[in-house]
Design a protein around this motif. Structure first.
Motif, short mmCIF file in Angstrom:
data_model
loop_
_atom_site.label_atom_id
_atom_site.label_comp_id
_atom_site.label_asym_id
_atom_site.label_seq_id
_atom_site.Cartn_x
_atom_site.Cartn_y
_atom_site.Cartn_z
N HIS A 1 37.47 48.50 35.77
CA HIS A 1 37.86 47.05 36.23
C HIS A 1 39.69 47.52 37.06
O HIS A 1 40.14 46.58 36.82
N ARG B 1 40.54 39.56 37.61
CA ARG B 1 39.46 40.43 37.45
C ARG B 1 39.27 40.33 35.88
O ARG B 1 37.38 40.61 36.03
N ILE C 1 34.58 39.47 35.19
CA ILE C 1 33.06 40.51 34.56
C ILE C 1 32.18 40.16 34.30
O ILE C 1 32.26 38.93 33.37
#
Ligand SMILES: Cc1ncc(COP(=O)(O)O)c(C=O)c1O
Length: 468
Positions: free
Chosen positions: A428, A462, A466
């Motif tokens: 990430h 971010r 996920i």
């Protein structure tokens, strides 16, 4: 996943020498000095053109910022390495950017000082502040009297520590230098030296402990003290030891007290985060050695200034001696600037008509509360990470119950993820500091909550994306 307020003790540290800097695509821990130097030379060669200047509202103090079109950090190819240094200070500008949340660089405070910077502006004519000496009548002869006065005023205002009644103030180049000065002062006390009989004094702290402690304690392989690790697994015998109590604790934000129960111990209280924006002020601390820093109080990490409140004159004298031999005192220019900064903070509360926007601790709480709320919301939705829960406590400064809003989030990876730091870095593009650097396990990682809004908001995006 729910994680209750910090367990008292964790396991023995596996790597007390953990070096925080690392590469983006591997676990390489070499400090790439040459690369770093080349980066600096390049930026000098560019005539500083990568830096733009921004005037604050009041139009006086200048803040150096990078223009937006030049700050994007290109992502490395699979074989390239990116050092933390190369991304520090850069804003994450696109979905591809590396977000650097490894260090607790307090840029969150820039916005406050853009509004209030004029009150803290300094100008030092060339003839001023030339001498090494500040006050030869004081035990700490390089402490500027005006700085001492503002430190005492600030502690009286906030009520977080006893700074009057004969407490000695020792100033340091950051509280980092004062940490080493404290180790020196405590380990060279005559009774300690006799009891240790030439062996180094063990230094412990409860895990997860601030990664700087082991690194700094053992850097020079001193014969006076050595890092022993987690206070929870330390068995105090009849010989002296030093316990570092960090409260609220870096990395997990929990309130701490000493762990080792023995009358042979000497304590260092690192109170870098005992300020109302991070935690409830439940009373004035009155410990033997208490360390503070402008880095986390007002956000001026670059001023490199900390102070110690010390009860015992001999301990304060030995700390002063350490700094005298180490750096022959502490920058007077920095102290002069810090006087203005602390004065602006106190005036923001004490001057009539100062207004809400001049209240630093209220600004800090507002920003941190918004960040913690967003973080908890997104983590509750994706169920990949756990986070500690905190209880509200009465804050004497705010005059009401407040929730801890720590400077770092201590994430715990769930599911099958064993290495939280490399999961966030490799998958990430988020740089954090792994649990092992703090004497904890790899499932944990520390994330700075003190960066700029843009980086924090990108981090939240971010996390949202996920999916496991
Ligand atoms: C707990 C703690 N103590 C001390 C320091 C160092 O502060 P300074 O910038 O004053 O050296 C830090 C910096 O992150 C910290 O987190």
């Amino acid at each position: 996943m729910q994680f209750m307020e910090s367990r008292q003790c964790l396991q023995k540290p596996s790597n007390p020498f953990a070096e925080p800097k690392r590469c983006l695509n591997c676990s390489c821990r070499h400090i790439r000095t040459a690369h770093f130097v080349v980066s600096i030379l390049l930026s000098i060669h560019n005539g500083g053109s990568r830096l733009g200047s921004l005037r604050n509202k009041a139009g006086s103090s200048k803040v150096q910022v990078k223009p937006k079109n030049l700050v994007k950090v290109e992502m490395p190819s699979a074989t390239q390495e990116i050092n933390v240094n190369e991304t520090t200070g850069s804003l994450a500008m696109s979905v591809d950017s590396v977000i650097n949340l490894d260090r607790g660089d307090p840029k969150v405070y820039e916005k406050f000082w853009l509004e209030n910077g004029a009150a803290a502006a300094v100008e030092i004519p060339g003839w001023q502040k030339i001498s090494y000496f500040s006050d030869l009548t004081n035990l700490c002869w390089f402490l500027e009297p005006d700085f001492a006065a503002e430190i005492r005023r600030l502690h009286r205002l906030v009520g977080n520590a006893v700074a009057d009644h004969g407490r000695h103030i020792v100033v340091g180049t950051g509280s980092s230098q004062l940490f080493l000065a404290s180790l020196f002062a405590l380990s060279t006390a005559p009774e300690v030296a006799v009891a240790c009989n030439g062996r180094p004094v063990p230094v412990v702290s409860s895990a997860p402990y601030f990664s700087y402690y082991p690194a700094a304690t053992d850097l020079l392989k001193s014969g006076l003290f050595r890092w022993e690790g987690d206070a929870c697994s330390f068995h105090a015998g009849s010989t002296p030891y030093i316990e570092v109590v960090c409260s609220p604790r870096n990395p997990d934000g929990s309130a701490r007290t000493a762990i080792v129960k023995s009358c042979n111990g000497k304590l260092i209280h690192d109170l870098a985060y005992y300020w109302p924006q991070y935690t409830a002020i439940t009373g004035a601390m009155d410990e033997d050695i208490m360390l503070f820093t402008v880095s986390k109080c007002t956000g001026h990490a670059g001023t490199r200034l900390g102070w110690a409140l010390v009860k015992d004159a001999e301990v304060a004298r030995r700390m002063t001696k350490f700094i005298e031999v180490n750096t022959i005192g502490v920058s007077k220019d920095s102290q002069y600037r810090a006087v203005r900064i602390l004065k602006a903070v106190c005036d923001g509360y004490e001057l009539e008509g100062a207004g809400e926007s001049a209240k630093l601790f209220h600004f800090g709480r507002k920003v941190m509360a918004r960040r913690w709320e967003k973080l908890r919301e997104v983590l509750a939705a994706n169920k990949v990470f756990g986070l500690m829960e905190f209880k509200k406590l009465h804050c004497e400064f705010m005059g009401k119950e407040t929730l801890p809003l720590p400077a770092f989030a201590w994430l715990e990876c769930g599911r099958d993820i064993e290495d939280c730091e490399s999961f966030l870095r490799q998958k990430h593009k988020v740089l954090t500091r792994g649990g092992k650097d703090f004497g904890a396990d790899g499932k944990h990682a520390r994330v700075s909550m003190l960066g700029r809004d843009e980086d924090f908001d990108m981090f939240i995006q971010r996390l949202k994306a996920i999916r496991l």
